[in-house]
Enzyme design. Structure first.
Site, PDB file in Angstrom:
ATOM      1  N   LYS A   1       0.843  -1.207   0.000  1.00 67.34           N
ATOM      2  CA  LYS A   1       0.000   0.000   0.000  1.00 67.34           C
ATOM      3  C   LYS A   1       0.877   1.256   0.000  1.00 67.34           C
ATOM      4  O   LYS A   1       1.847   1.340   0.759  1.00 67.34           O
ATOM      5  CB  LYS A   1      -0.926  -0.020   1.225  1.00 67.34           C
ATOM      6  CG  LYS A   1      -1.956   1.108   1.243  1.00 67.34           C
ATOM      7  CD  LYS A   1      -2.935   0.958   2.414  1.00 67.34           C
ATOM      8  CE  LYS A   1      -3.985   2.061   2.425  1.00 67.34           C
ATOM      9  NZ  LYS A   1      -4.945   1.940   3.546  1.00 67.34           N
TER      10      LYS A   1
ATOM     11  N   SER B   1     -10.401  -0.217   6.756  1.00 68.77           N
ATOM     12  CA  SER B   1      -9.760  -0.172   5.431  1.00 68.77           C
ATOM     13  C   SER B   1      -9.000  -1.409   4.979  1.00 68.77           C
ATOM     14  O   SER B   1      -8.505  -1.429   3.861  1.00 68.77           O
ATOM     15  CB  SER B   1      -8.827   1.018   5.355  1.00 68.77           C
ATOM     16  OG  SER B   1      -9.580   2.174   5.140  1.00 68.77           O
TER      17      SER B   1
ATOM     18  N   SER C   1      -9.977   2.012   2.444  1.00 69.63           N
ATOM     19  CA  SER C   1      -9.038   2.710   1.605  1.00 69.63           C
ATOM     20  C   SER C   1      -8.002   1.815   0.913  1.00 69.63           C
ATOM     21  O   SER C   1      -7.389   2.261  -0.056  1.00 69.63           O
ATOM     22  CB  SER C   1      -8.298   3.765   2.435  1.00 69.63           C
ATOM     23  OG  SER C   1      -7.545   3.150   3.453  1.00 69.63           O
TER      24      SER C   1
HETATM   25  N1  GLN Z   1     -13.604   4.402   5.629  1.00 71.32           N
HETATM   26  C1  GLN Z   1     -13.077   4.869   6.869  1.00 71.32           C
HETATM   27  C2  GLN Z   1     -12.677   6.317   6.727  1.00 71.32           C
HETATM   28  O1  GLN Z   1     -12.888   6.857   5.708  1.00 71.32           O
HETATM   29  C3  GLN Z   1     -11.921   4.043   7.311  1.00 71.32           C
HETATM   30  C4  GLN Z   1     -10.673   4.344   6.585  1.00 71.32           C
HETATM   31  C5  GLN Z   1      -9.522   3.521   7.060  1.00 71.32           C
HETATM   32  O2  GLN Z   1      -9.668   2.526   7.744  1.00 71.32           O
HETATM   33  N2  GLN Z   1      -8.337   3.994   6.724  1.00 71.32           N
HETATM   34  O3  GLN Z   1     -12.162   6.917   7.617  1.00 71.32           O
END
Ligand code: GLN
Length: 500
Positions: free
Chosen positions: A82, A181, A157
Site C-alpha cells: 500500500k 480499510s 481505503s
Molecule cells: N472508511 C473509513 C474512513 O474513511 C476508514 C478508513 C480507514 O480505515 N483507513 O475513515
C-alpha cells in the site's frame, strides 16, 4: 512451471517451491509482472510499478537462498505494498497530490520487515487519499476497479491492495485499517483481511491518518497466507511508542489448526438487521449455522454502545487527522505552490494545501479542527472519547462470556463506482461493522462467506477477538474457509472474472 501455474499457487505454496528450488523468486516476480501488464489497464490497482526494481529484489532473494540463507516461509513471494508505507526505493504518495513524486529517505518498519522476510515488493498500490474513504475513489490518481465487476468499487481505503490480490496481480498485499480499510476491501473483493490488535504491527514509516487507530495488516487469498504475512511484518518495534512489547500471537499455527469445537461465538445483535442487504444477512446467518455445525457454541450478545461507534469515529479520526496533516506545510515535503518570491510562507502553505489536498481530506481537516476547537472540545471530541470507553467496555463484557464475536464485515456488497461519492454519510456507513474494533483496539479479521444471491458479489464474515488474541480470529476464519471450500468444491475467488 508455467506462469499460470505460478500465479495459481498460494503464497505458502509458492514460498515452499522457492525454498525447494522448484522455482525462483525471479520467475515468480516475472510471472506476476507479466500478469500486471496484462490486466492493469482494466483494474488500476497500482500507483507505482517498476519492473527493474522488483526484479532486482527478486534476484537478491534468490542469491540469499543460493547462499544457504533461510529467510523464512515467504522468501521469494511477491507482495503489493500500500502506498502509505514509506519505501526507500520507490515513491510514496498516500494517493495525494501533495506527495506526488515524493521519495522517502527511509523504509517503514513494515517495509523493512517485508524485505527481511525475503518478499519481493512488486509496486505500490492505490488507495483513498491519506486512507480516508471506503472506495478508493478519493485517490488523487484515479479510481481502482473491483475485479468481480469493473463498474464497482474494490472497497477502501486499501482498494488497490484488494483489487491487486483479487485480480491475481499479487498473491499478497499490505493494507492499513483505521476504521475498516483492510477488512472492508477484503470483504467486497472475496479476500481475507486482518486488522491486528492495535500496536501489534508498527506504525513507524506509515503516513499517519489517525494515530490512535491506524493499524497495518495483511490482505490475502486465504487465511494461512494472511497469517504468514501478519507474522512476517508484525511484532514489537522500539521505533513506535505505541507498539506492544509482546510476542506476535500464534496466527500461523491457528490458521493451520482451523478448528472451532467448543469455542464460544457471540453474534452481535447491533450489527445486523435493518439497512443490511438481504444477501449479506443470508450468508452471514448461514456462516453462523456453519460454525454451530462445526461444534461452536453460538449465543447472541448485545453491545449497545456500538450504535454510537460511527459518530464517535467521525469525530476522533478527523480530529487526529487535522493534527497529523498539519505537517504538509509546503516547507518540508512534496508539493509547493506559489513560491515565486512575492508571497509569505503562510500564503504558500495555504495555496499548497488548497491545491494539494482533495475534497474529502479537506472536509476531515475542517471537521477535526472544529471538533478540537476551544468551546467545542468537550462537547465533541470529549464525548467521542467517552463513547470510545463505553465501546471498549461492551467488548470487555462480551468477551467474559464468549471467545469471539461475529458480524457481517459490511452492510452491503461492493457498490457501483460513483454511487456514494456525492453523499459522504452513505460512504461512511460502509464501515459500520468494522469501526468498533478500531475504537477498542482489539483484533478482527474478515473471511469470505459466499456470494450474495441478488448480485453474485462476495460477502465477508467478520470475526473479532480480544486484544492480543489475534490467533482466535485466524482459527475461526480458517475453519469457515475450509468448510465452505469443501461445500463449494473449490475456493470462492476462482469465480471472479479475473481469476487465473
Ligand atoms: N472508511 C473509513 C474512513 O474513511 C476508514 C478508513 C480507514 O480505515 N483507513 O475513515
Amino acid at each position: 512451471m508455467s506462469a499460470t501455474d505460478l500465479l495459481r499457487l498460494s503464497a505458502a505454496e509458492l514460498g515452499e517451491k522457492v525454498r525447494a528450488k522448484e522455482t525462483t523468486s525471479v520467475e515468480a516476480a516475472g510471472a506476476y509482472l507479466d500478469r500486471i501488464a496484462e490486466v492493469e489497464g482494466d483494474v488500476h490497482a497500482y500507483l507505482h510499478l517498476d519492473r527493474e526494481t522488483a526484479l532486482a529484489q527478486a534476484r537478491a532473494v534468490d542469491e540469499r537462498i543460493a547462499a544457504g540463507e533461510d529467510p523464512g516461509p515467504l522468501a521469494g513471494v511477491p507482495v503489493a505494498h500500500k502506498d502509505v508505507f514509506t519505501t526507500e526505493d520507490m515513491p510514496t504518495t498516500a494517493a495525494s497530490k501533495i506527495l506526488a513524486d515524493w521519495r522517502p529517505p527511509y523504509d517503514a518498519t513494515v517495509t523493512a520487515r517485508l524485505r527481511r522476510a525475503g518478499t519481493v515488493i512488486l509496486g505500490k498500490t492505490n488507495m483513498d487519499e491519506f486512507a480516508m474513504g471506503s472506495s478508493t475513489e478519493n485517490s488523487a490518481f484515479g479510481a481502482t476497479r473491483n475485479p468481480w465487476d469493473l463498474d464497482r468499487i474494490p472497497g477502501g481505503s486499501s482498494g488497490g491492495s484488494s483489487a491487486a490480490v483479487a485480480a491475481f496481480e499479487a498473491p499478497l498485499a499490505t493494507g492499513t485499517d483505521t476504521g475498516g480499510s483492510i477488512r472492508q476491501p477484503a470483504a467486497v473483493c472475496g479476500l481475507v483481511g486482518a486488522k491486528p490488535t492495535y500496536g501489534g504491527s508498527s506504525r513507524y514509516g506509515l503516513i499517519a491518518f489517525a494515530s490512535s487507530l491506524d493499524t497495518p495488516g495483511p490482505i490475502a487469498r486465504n487465511v494461512l497466507d494472511a497469517a504468514l504475512l501478519h507474522e512476517a511484518f508484525s511484532g514489537h518495534d522500539p521505533r513506535d511508542s505505541t507498539s506492544v512489547d509482546a510476542p506476535v500471537p500464534p496466527v500461523v499455527e491457528a490458521a493451520r489448526r482451523a478448528d472451532v469445537a467448543g469455542l464460544r461465538v457471540g453474534v452481535v445483535r447491533e450489527l445486523g438487521g435493518e439497512g443490511y442487504q438481504a444477501g449479506v444477512q443470508q450468508r452471514f446467518q448461514e456462516s453462523v449455522e456453519l460454525l454451530e455445525s462445526l461444534g461452536a457454541k453460538v449465543v447472541e450478545v448485545s453491545c449497545p454502545s456500538f450504535d454510537a461507534a460511527l459518530a464517535a469515529y467521525y469525530l476522533i479520526a478527523p480530529s487526529e487527522c487535522s493534527s497529523n496533516l498539519a505537517r504538509f506545510d509546503a516547507m518540508r515535503y512534496g508539493l509547493r505552490v506559489g513560491d515565486d518570491g512575492s508571497r509569505s510562507a503562510e500564503e504558500v502553505m495555504s495555496l499548497t494545501r488548497a491545491e494539494g489536498f482533495g475534497p474529502e481530506v479537506k472536509r476531515r481537516i475542517i471537521l477535526g479542527t472544529y471538533a478540537l476547537s476551544s468551546g467545542y472540545y468537550d462537547a465533541y471530541y470529549g464525548s467521542a472519547q467517552q463513547v470510545r470507553t463505553l465501546i471498549k467496555r461492551d467488548f470487555d463484557a462480551a468477551f467474559e462470556n464468549v471467545d469471539v464475536l461475529v458480524s457481517p464485515t459490511t452492510p452491503t456488497t461492493a457498490f457501483p463506482i460513483g454511487e456514494r461519492t456525492g453523499d459522504p454519510m452513505s460512504m461512511y456507513l460502509a464501515d459500520l461493522c468494522t469501526i468498533p474494533s478500531n475504537l477498542a483496539g482489539n483484533a478482527a479479521l474478515s473471511v469470505p462467506c459466499g456470494l450474495a444471491p441478488e448480485d453474485g458479489l462476495p460477502v465477508g464474515l467478520q470475526i473479532m477477538a480480544p486484544a492480543l488474541a489475534d490467533d482466535r480470529t485466524y482459527r475461526v476464519g480458517a475453519a469457515v474457509e475450509a468448510a465452505l471450500a469443501e461445500r463449494r468444491g473449490g475456493p470462492l475467488l476462482s469465480e471472479n472474472a479475473y481469476a487465473v
